[in-house]
Design a protein around this motif. Structure first.
Motif, PDB file in Angstrom:
ATOM      1  N   VAL A  69     -40.041  49.678  10.905  1.00  0.00           N
ATOM      2  CA  VAL A  69     -39.160  50.022   9.801  1.00  0.00           C
ATOM      3  C   VAL A  69     -38.142  51.029  10.310  1.00  0.00           C
ATOM      4  O   VAL A  69     -38.345  51.688  11.335  1.00  0.00           O
ATOM      5  CB  VAL A  69     -39.923  50.633   8.597  1.00  0.00           C
ATOM      6  N   VAL A  71     -36.337  54.461   9.181  1.00  0.00           N
ATOM      7  CA  VAL A  71     -36.408  55.568   8.232  1.00  0.00           C
ATOM      8  C   VAL A  71     -35.089  56.321   8.306  1.00  0.00           C
ATOM      9  O   VAL A  71     -34.675  56.780   9.369  1.00  0.00           O
ATOM     10  CB  VAL A  71     -37.588  56.505   8.553  1.00  0.00           C
ATOM     11  N   GLY A  97     -37.035  47.325   1.192  1.00  0.00           N
ATOM     12  CA  GLY A  97     -36.949  48.751   1.463  1.00  0.00           C
ATOM     13  C   GLY A  97     -37.313  49.551   0.235  1.00  0.00           C
ATOM     14  O   GLY A  97     -37.534  49.001  -0.844  1.00  0.00           O
ATOM     15  N   GLN A 103     -36.285  60.042   1.565  1.00  0.00           N
ATOM     16  CA  GLN A 103     -35.966  59.208   2.714  1.00  0.00           C
ATOM     17  C   GLN A 103     -35.863  57.757   2.271  1.00  0.00           C
ATOM     18  O   GLN A 103     -36.585  57.314   1.393  1.00  0.00           O
ATOM     19  CB  GLN A 103     -37.059  59.308   3.781  1.00  0.00           C
ATOM     20  N   ILE A 105     -36.387  53.924   3.373  1.00  0.00           N
ATOM     21  CA  ILE A 105     -37.141  53.138   4.342  1.00  0.00           C
ATOM     22  C   ILE A 105     -36.682  51.691   4.223  1.00  0.00           C
ATOM     23  O   ILE A 105     -36.799  51.092   3.158  1.00  0.00           O
ATOM     24  CB  ILE A 105     -38.652  53.249   4.089  1.00  0.00           C
ATOM     25  N   GLN A 107     -37.115  47.872   5.762  1.00  0.00           N
ATOM     26  CA  GLN A 107     -38.056  47.072   6.536  1.00  0.00           C
ATOM     27  C   GLN A 107     -37.343  46.298   7.630  1.00  0.00           C
ATOM     28  O   GLN A 107     -36.150  46.044   7.553  1.00  0.00           O
ATOM     29  CB  GLN A 107     -38.795  46.104   5.610  1.00  0.00           C
TER      30      GLN A 107
END
Length: 130
Positions: A69, A71, A97, A103, A105, A107
Motif C-alpha cells: 500500500v 501511505v 483506499g 493518513q 492509504i 491500495q
C-alpha cells in the motif's frame, strides 16, 4: 557550600512567573492534585500537515499479508478534506483506499500514478522510508 535563600516572590520574578500565572487557562494545565492528569482537548477533526510543506509517500507491506500500500501523510486539513482527496486518488488510480488517523492509504503499489495525481492536485511529494 553556601546557599542563598530567596523569597517565593523573588524566585517568581527571576523565573518570569507572574502572580496571575496561577489563574492560567486550563489548556496549559497538565496535572492537578485534585483531578489528576488533565488531557488537553484536541480536535480530532483537524489534522496537521508537515512543517516543510511536503507530502510524504511511503510504500508499506507490514501487517498486510505481503500486499503493498502507499501511505500518504503530511496533508493538512479536516477529515472530510482528506476523504475528498482520497476519493480523487482512488478514482485516478482505479484502486481502493481509506483515511485513518490523518493518513491516506491507497491500495496497490502504484507509485508513479499516486505521485502524478498528487502533482495534479497541487501537492509537492517526497518519497520516504525504504
Amino acid at each position: 557550600m553556601s546557599r542563598k535563600t530567596i523569597s517565593l516572590a523573588d524566585w517568581q520574578q527571576q523565573a518570569g512567573i507572574s502572580p496571575e500565572a496561577k489563574d492560567s487557562p486550563p489548556e496549559q494545565l497538565v496535572y492537578s492534585t485534585d483531578q489528576g492528569r488533565i488531557k488537553a482537548e484536541k480536535s480530532d477533526d483537524m489534522h496537521a500537515g508537515s512543517p516543510d510543506g511536503k507530502v510524504r509517500l511511503q510504500r508499506q507491506t507490514k501487517k498486510r499479508g505481503g500486499k503493498a500500500v502507499i501511505v500518504i501523510s503530511g496533508i493538512a486539513g479536516t477529515t472530510e478534506e482528506l476523504q475528498a482527496i482520497c476519493k480523487q486518488l482512488k478514482q485516478f488510480c482505479a484502486c481502493g483506499g481509506s483515511v485513518k488517523s490523518g493518513q491516506i492509504i491507497v491500495q496497490n503499489d502504484q507509485r508513479d500514478r499516486v505521485e502524478a495525481a498528487l502533482r495534479q492536485l497541487g501537492f509537492n511529494s517526497v518519497w520516504s522510508g525504504g
